[in-house]
Write a protein that holds these residues in place. Structure first.
Motif, PDB file in Angstrom:
ATOM      1  N   ASN A 408       0.829  -1.201   0.000  1.00 37.59           N
ATOM      2  CA  ASN A 408       0.000   0.000   0.000  1.00 37.59           C
ATOM      3  C   ASN A 408       0.869   1.259   0.000  1.00 37.59           C
ATOM      4  O   ASN A 408       1.805   1.380   0.783  1.00 37.59           O
ATOM      5  N   ILE A 409       0.558   2.173  -0.922  1.00 36.85           N
ATOM      6  CA  ILE A 409       1.078   3.534  -0.831  1.00 36.85           C
ATOM      7  C   ILE A 409      -0.092   4.369  -0.331  1.00 36.85           C
ATOM      8  O   ILE A 409      -1.041   4.625  -1.071  1.00 36.85           O
ATOM      9  N   PRO A 410      -0.066   4.778   0.931  1.00 37.19           N
ATOM     10  CA  PRO A 410      -1.244   5.420   1.516  1.00 37.19           C
ATOM     11  C   PRO A 410      -1.445   6.856   1.035  1.00 37.19           C
ATOM     12  O   PRO A 410      -0.539   7.491   0.485  1.00 37.19           O
ATOM     13  N   HIS A 418      -4.923   6.816  -3.176  1.00 38.06           N
ATOM     14  CA  HIS A 418      -4.657   5.539  -2.517  1.00 38.06           C
ATOM     15  C   HIS A 418      -4.169   4.545  -3.562  1.00 38.06           C
ATOM     16  O   HIS A 418      -4.776   4.421  -4.639  1.00 38.06           O
ATOM     17  N   ALA A 419      -3.086   3.832  -3.254  1.00 39.95           N
ATOM     18  CA  ALA A 419      -2.512   2.898  -4.216  1.00 39.95           C
ATOM     19  C   ALA A 419      -2.392   1.504  -3.618  1.00 39.95           C
ATOM     20  O   ALA A 419      -1.955   1.342  -2.480  1.00 39.95           O
ATOM     21  N   ARG A 444      -3.091  -0.530  -8.818  1.00 40.71           N
ATOM     22  CA  ARG A 444      -4.407   0.121  -8.846  1.00 40.71           C
ATOM     23  C   ARG A 444      -4.327   1.393  -7.996  1.00 40.71           C
ATOM     24  O   ARG A 444      -4.054   1.335  -6.805  1.00 40.71           O
ATOM     25  N   PHE A 445      -4.587   2.516  -8.620  1.00 47.21           N
ATOM     26  CA  PHE A 445      -4.518   3.809  -7.962  1.00 47.21           C
ATOM     27  C   PHE A 445      -5.910   4.437  -7.968  1.00 47.21           C
ATOM     28  O   PHE A 445      -6.550   4.541  -9.016  1.00 47.21           O
ATOM     29  N   PHE A 446      -6.366   4.871  -6.791  1.00 51.07           N
ATOM     30  CA  PHE A 446      -7.712   5.396  -6.621  1.00 51.07           C
ATOM     31  C   PHE A 446      -7.640   6.886  -6.259  1.00 51.07           C
ATOM     32  O   PHE A 446      -7.023   7.261  -5.263  1.00 51.07           O
ATOM     33  N   ALA A 563      -9.399   6.258  -0.450  1.00 47.76           N
ATOM     34  CA  ALA A 563      -9.137   4.937   0.121  1.00 47.76           C
ATOM     35  C   ALA A 563     -10.399   4.074   0.110  1.00 47.76           C
ATOM     36  O   ALA A 563     -11.518   4.575  -0.056  1.00 47.76           O
ATOM     37  N   ASN A 564     -10.208   2.783   0.302  1.00 47.56           N
ATOM     38  CA  ASN A 564     -11.337   1.853   0.395  1.00 47.56           C
ATOM     39  C   ASN A 564     -12.215   2.245   1.573  1.00 47.56           C
ATOM     40  O   ASN A 564     -11.725   2.464   2.683  1.00 47.56           O
ATOM     41  N   PRO A 565     -13.544   2.299   1.407  1.00 51.13           N
ATOM     42  CA  PRO A 565     -14.408   2.885   2.435  1.00 51.13           C
ATOM     43  C   PRO A 565     -14.989   1.922   3.459  1.00 51.13           C
ATOM     44  O   PRO A 565     -15.627   2.369   4.414  1.00 51.13           O
ATOM     45  N   THR A 566     -14.814   0.601   3.309  1.00 42.31           N
ATOM     46  CA  THR A 566     -15.554  -0.340   4.145  1.00 42.31           C
ATOM     47  C   THR A 566     -15.264  -0.160   5.637  1.00 42.31           C
ATOM     48  O   THR A 566     -16.175  -0.177   6.469  1.00 42.31           O
TER      49      THR A 566
END
Length: 641
Positions: A408-410, A418-419, A444-446, A563-566
């Motif tokens: 993870n690249i935060p 977010h990567a 995957r970069f968000f 970032a992932n929201p869960t």
């Protein structure tokens, strides 16, 4: 108030009024069920889909066949996703046999069946999809569980006037959420590929905080190539075991009863005071038995719609289905209804994540260096030597079942995206036979998108989806506020990729179709009192002006996030359950509506102590949740003779 007959669950259980009704069985709905039954409340949940896994709501990637061949799981994900809004398509086929049917009127030469005539192509989220089954998308998610970044506004402010209080609240909620779903950052420590990618990137970008990706999973045994991927079943824990109803927890509270109705559509909510605009009270939930509905129109026709009665109602059906249920209840969100509805902000100001993707083959020098075992830890040497003995002709010094990289690249202030650098299955990115999967790495970069009121999700009762609910339509265009960020993110991804290797042909850097991140936000956004007209609920997740209605899931997140929201959605759900427990305990017959002047309170540490104190007897043990499946047992039906 509905005149529908009561659902048979009332007679079967002897419970005339449940304490809490929940629509949706994913990890967020499971959070509400777990916490509320823990405090003695009886909970009824409905799920529009079926139970598709042996253990209810478990991750499908735990099957051995997918752990041995991750590319095959791509098909599972594709099969689980249903696209939300598909524009009409032309039926013009120049090569069609002249004798075949075709519309005579050119204006009617469009395919309408299963399509949305309201949806324009240019402002659609064409890849936005839903999953309908017990456990929802957690049955195939990546299990990535980062926290939101505070400094760039990604993390919502629960207490905007008190930074210390806000920090303390999020620290507590995130810690409890991590333990509830079972998050770890160490499960890939003994992976050659993981350490190779991690250390290569840390050396190339020493100031980026590059670290192992936090994941909801655990390795089955030390040195094992297999992990147990966590899903909603880890949140439910032993909730489906009816023999444990009444079990006393560490706080001396007897567990309430929990029931899940599958193949049951939550159609709408009926208020007991239909003309009210304040102090609105939900009387019953209207549900449909989809299995009985199959016989509609035949001589076996049965009643299909019923009422379920509860004191409190929680809609946790996903970022699309949650506002869909509320829109079908005439609360807001219908075409032309905004501004005249109970919830004028329903579906308004939606956000999503621009997603950039590429795949690389590891650099020749990186792979060649793997042959140098000097200074490697003993587990690494043992794994390579065992592999070399078994497969002396293999050109790669990487065991066939070496765990994949999970790096993870935060998000940071200078790099607000977010990567995830890993080798995992999505609905795309199958490497197939083109390359040895051991040297393939996915990037995957968000990015994030700002809230824009023109970006909205609306519903039309005149057109229905395949489940008979109002058809969702997206009106979404990328915002200019973060447009430059997306471009910078793509440049950053190419620089990260170049530090690792060369592009896999066909998987060069590209932006994916909008919605493919499946992280839709803001559809039922939370807000503060001053934001009542721009939000659906307060930060207790209680819907504005309603006494007993709560919303849940990624759609509640009001901020632009990358970032992932869960994990954040679970954290917000934990906070909301405390509010429900508090109001039900105070006076279940005199619930108060959510109003702007209500002062928010911090979640008591004692309430979540069982999730933050490993010595507590109820602290979740994710390692002993599922029994291994080694035989099939069929129970004989009782004789009727």
């Amino acid at each position: 108030m509905s005149n529908l007959p009561p659902h048979e669950i009332h007679a079967k259980t002897g419970i005339n009024q449940f304490d809490v009704f929940i629509a949706g069985s994913g990890p967020i709905g499971a959070t509400y069920a777990r916490l509320l039954t823990r405090h003695g409340y009886n909970v009824i949940m409905t799920e529009i889909g079926d139970q598709e896994t042996r253990v209810p709501a478990s991750h499908k990637k735990n099957e051995i066949e997918y752990q041995k061949d991750i590319d095959r799981f791509v098909r599972v994900i594709q099969g689980a996703l249903s696209t939300v809004s598909v524009p009409p398509a032309s039926t013009v086929i120049p090569q069609l046999d002249p004798s075949a049917w075709r519309p005579e009127d050119p204006s009617q030469m469009t395919l309408l069946n299963g399509r949305n005539p309201n949806q324009q192509t240019y402002d659609n989220l064409p890849a936005e999809s839903v999953t309908r089954c017990v456990g929802g998308m957690s049955t195939h998610w990546t299990c990535a569980t980062p926290e939101f970044f505070k400094e760039n506004g990604e993390r919502p402010k629960i207490f905007p006037g008190d930074e210390t209080l806000d920090d303390d609240e999020w620290k507590l909620l995130y810690e409890a959420a991590r333990n509830l779903i079972g998050v770890s950052s160490t499960e890939f420590d003994q992976s050659i590929r993981h350490n190779t990618v991690l250390h290569t990137l840390q050396k190339a970008f020493p100031n980026r905080g590059i670290k192992p990706l936090p994941l909801a999973c655990h390795r089955l045994a030390k040195g094992s190539p297999y992990v147990r991927w966590h899903a909603a079943d880890n949140v439910y824990y032993d909730l489906f075991d009816q023999s444990l109803f009444g079990k006393v927890n560490s706080e001396g509270i007897a567990r309430g009863k929990f029931f899940l109705l599958t193949n049951t559509r939550c159609t709408k909510l009926h208020t007991s005071n239909p003309n009210a605009t304040k102090d609105v009270n939900v009387g019953v939930a209207e549900v449909m038995d989809l299995l009985a509905d199959r016989f509609t129109g035949s001589d076996q026709h049965k009643q299909v719609s019923f009422a379920i009665n509860a004191k409190v109602y929680v809609v946790a059906a996903g970022a699309v289905a949650t506002p869909q249920i509320l829109a079908n209840s005439d609360f807001g969100g219908l075409e032309g209804q905004q501004g005249k509805a109970l919830l004028p902000a329903l579906g308004v100001g939606i956000t999503e994540q621009p997603l950039a993707f590429c795949q690389i083959i590891l650099n020749q020098h990186i792979v060649d260096d793997l042959k140098n075992l000097n200074g490697r830890p003993q587990w690494w040497k043992d794994a390579v030597e065992a592999h070399r003995r078994a497969h002396p002709k293999d050109p790669l010094w990487i065991p066939f079942q070496d765990p994949e990289p999970q790096v993870n690249i935060p998000v940071t202030k200078d790099f607000p995206w977010h990567a995830q650098i890993h080798r995992d299955a999505f609905s795309y990115g199958e490497a197939g036979p083109r390359a040895d999967s051991r040297v393939v790495v996915d990037l995957r970069f968000f990015a994030r998108q700002a809230r824009e009121p023109k970006n909205k999700l609306t519903f039309d009762k005149k057109i229905t989806d395949v489940y008979g609910m109002p058809q969702p339509t997206f009106k979404y265009l990328p915002t200019t506020q973060y447009a430059d960020e997306a471009g910078k993110m793509m440049k950053d991804m190419t620089e990260v990729a170049s530090a690792l290797g060369g592009y896999l042909p066909g998987s060069e850097p590209q932006f994916m179709a909008p919605g493919l991140a499946l992280h839709l936000g803001g559809t039922v956004r939370l807000g503060h009192g001053s934001e009542i007209n721009e939000s659906v609920a307060n930060f207790n997740s209680q819907v504005w002006n309603f006494k007993n209605l709560y919303v849940a899931g990624n759609g509640t997140i009001p901020t632009a996030f990358a970032a992932n929201p869960t994990l954040t959605s679970i954290a917000l759900a934990l906070r909301a359950t405390h509010h429900i427990v508090k109001v039900l305990k105070a006076d279940p017959n005199n619930l108060k509506p959510a109003v702007p002047e209500e002062k928010l309170e911090a979640t008591p540490k004692e309430y979540l102590k069982w999730l933050t104190d490993p010595t507590n007897p109820d602290f979740p043990d994710h390692h002993d949740l599922q029994k291994e499946h080694k035989e099939v047992i069929v129970k004989a039906e009782p004789s009727h003779t």
